[in-house]
Design a protein around this motif. Structure first.
Motif, short mmCIF file in Angstrom:
data_model
loop_
_atom_site.label_atom_id
_atom_site.label_comp_id
_atom_site.label_asym_id
_atom_site.label_seq_id
_atom_site.Cartn_x
_atom_site.Cartn_y
_atom_site.Cartn_z
N THR A 179 4.11 3.96 4.87
CA THR A 179 5.02 3.43 5.89
C THR A 179 4.32 3.21 7.22
OG1 THR A 179 6.89 4.54 4.84
CG2 THR A 179 7.18 3.82 7.12
N PHE A 180 3.60 4.22 7.70
CA PHE A 180 2.97 4.11 9.00
C PHE A 180 1.75 3.19 8.97
CE2 PHE A 180 5.40 8.05 9.40
CZ PHE A 180 6.05 7.82 10.60
N THR A 181 1.11 3.11 7.81
CA THR A 181 0.01 2.15 7.68
C THR A 181 0.54 0.72 7.75
OG1 THR A 181 -1.23 3.69 6.29
CG2 THR A 181 -1.87 1.37 6.19
N ARG A 184 1.36 0.00 11.39
CA ARG A 184 0.17 -0.16 12.24
C ARG A 184 -0.60 -1.43 11.91
NH1 ARG A 184 -5.03 1.95 11.69
NH2 ARG A 184 -4.33 3.08 9.83
#
Length: 276
Positions: A179-181, A184
């Motif tokens: 999710t955070f990849t 970003r």
């Protein structure tokens, strides 16, 4: 959309109206501020802006602005991401609540916090037991500034994220990205200019906030007076040179913010042209 280069008399009528409006409502007041601030000479002006209380007011304004912008940036990204990338019940209610500070008077916002955190509020005894003071203290000023400015960043991001869609993010998820990849590497590059633009708008609004801060500050000179409150104090004391000198500091801050906005707009347009 094609820009019309002709227009005859209508074009010049509209241009004239715009310039007259700006001259009367913007340039004339700004010119008056500068003239009055320098009316007693440059030495009096320097003494006014380097006064101990003026410096403390400016520093408090900067402190409250930094806190408000930082917290609202986190909230704005989370709210925009939530509203545009996920389906859940109550989405319209959340969206409406985000717009609430735009429709509610800042004075009412200040009173809400007084009723919540003041002596008559349900939370006062709990906060007092930990020696935490909200009303008539810096935390109250920060809370008021956050309240009146938190829609600015999310409202800049939501249209961009909506237009972006979810195709690229779904493709990244299918390839195993977390999710955070995904945020970003995929989401953030698309919204960075809108995010920076929202931060600039939030900064400008936070620096000039008066109503909610006035209710919560207690007007403690040198402690809880931001620049707008300090200007009002000087003006009510008939210190017009000091009041307009302090006002010029806010004008300078506003000009810096305006320049940043123009730079970001130009970079955003160039970035869009490159993608096209």
């Amino acid at each position: 959309m094609e820009i019309r280069h002709d227009g005859g008399a209508l074009k010049w009528i509209l241009v004239t109206i715009c310039f007259i409006f700006l001259a009367v409502f913007l340039l004339l007041p700004l010119g008056y501020i500068v003239a009055t601030a320098l009316g007693k000479g440059i030495e009096a002006y320097i003494n006014a802006i380097t006064d101990e209380y003026a410096i403390k007011a400016a520093m408090l304004t900067v402190e409250a602005t930094i806190w408000a912008v930082t917290i609202n940036t986190i909230f704005g990204i989370a709210a925009a991401w939530c509203l545009t990338k996920f389906a859940f019940s109550g989405k319209k209610i959340l969206s409406t609540f985000i717009d609430l500070p735009v429709t509610v008077s800042p004075i009412i916002a200040g009173l809400i916090y007084v009723l919540t955190f003041g002596r008559q509020g349900a939370l006062y005894s709990y906060l007092d037991s930990y020696n935490i003071q909200i009303i008539f203290a810096v935390p109250g000023i920060v809370l008021a500034t956050i309240f009146v400015t938190f829609p600015f960043i999310s409202r800049e991001l939501i249209p961009v994220l909506t237009a972006q869609g979810t195709d690229e993010e779904e493709a990244a998820a299918l390839m195993g990205a977390g999710t955070f990849t995904i945020f970003r590497k995929v989401t953030l590059p698309h919204i960075k200019w809108a995010l920076l633009y929202g931060v600039v708008l939030c900064t400008a609004r936070a620096m000039g906030e008066f109503g909610a801060v006035s209710v919560l500050s207690g007007h403690l000179r040198g402690k809880t007076n931001t620049l707008p409150l300090y200007i009002e104090l000087l003006y009510q004391g008939y210190d017009f040179t000091g009041a307009f000198a302090a006002s010029s500091l806010l004008v300078i801050m506003a000009v810096v913010v305006l320049i940043l906005r123009l730079v970001l707009e130009q970079k955003g347009k160039k970035n869009l042209d490159i993608r096209k």
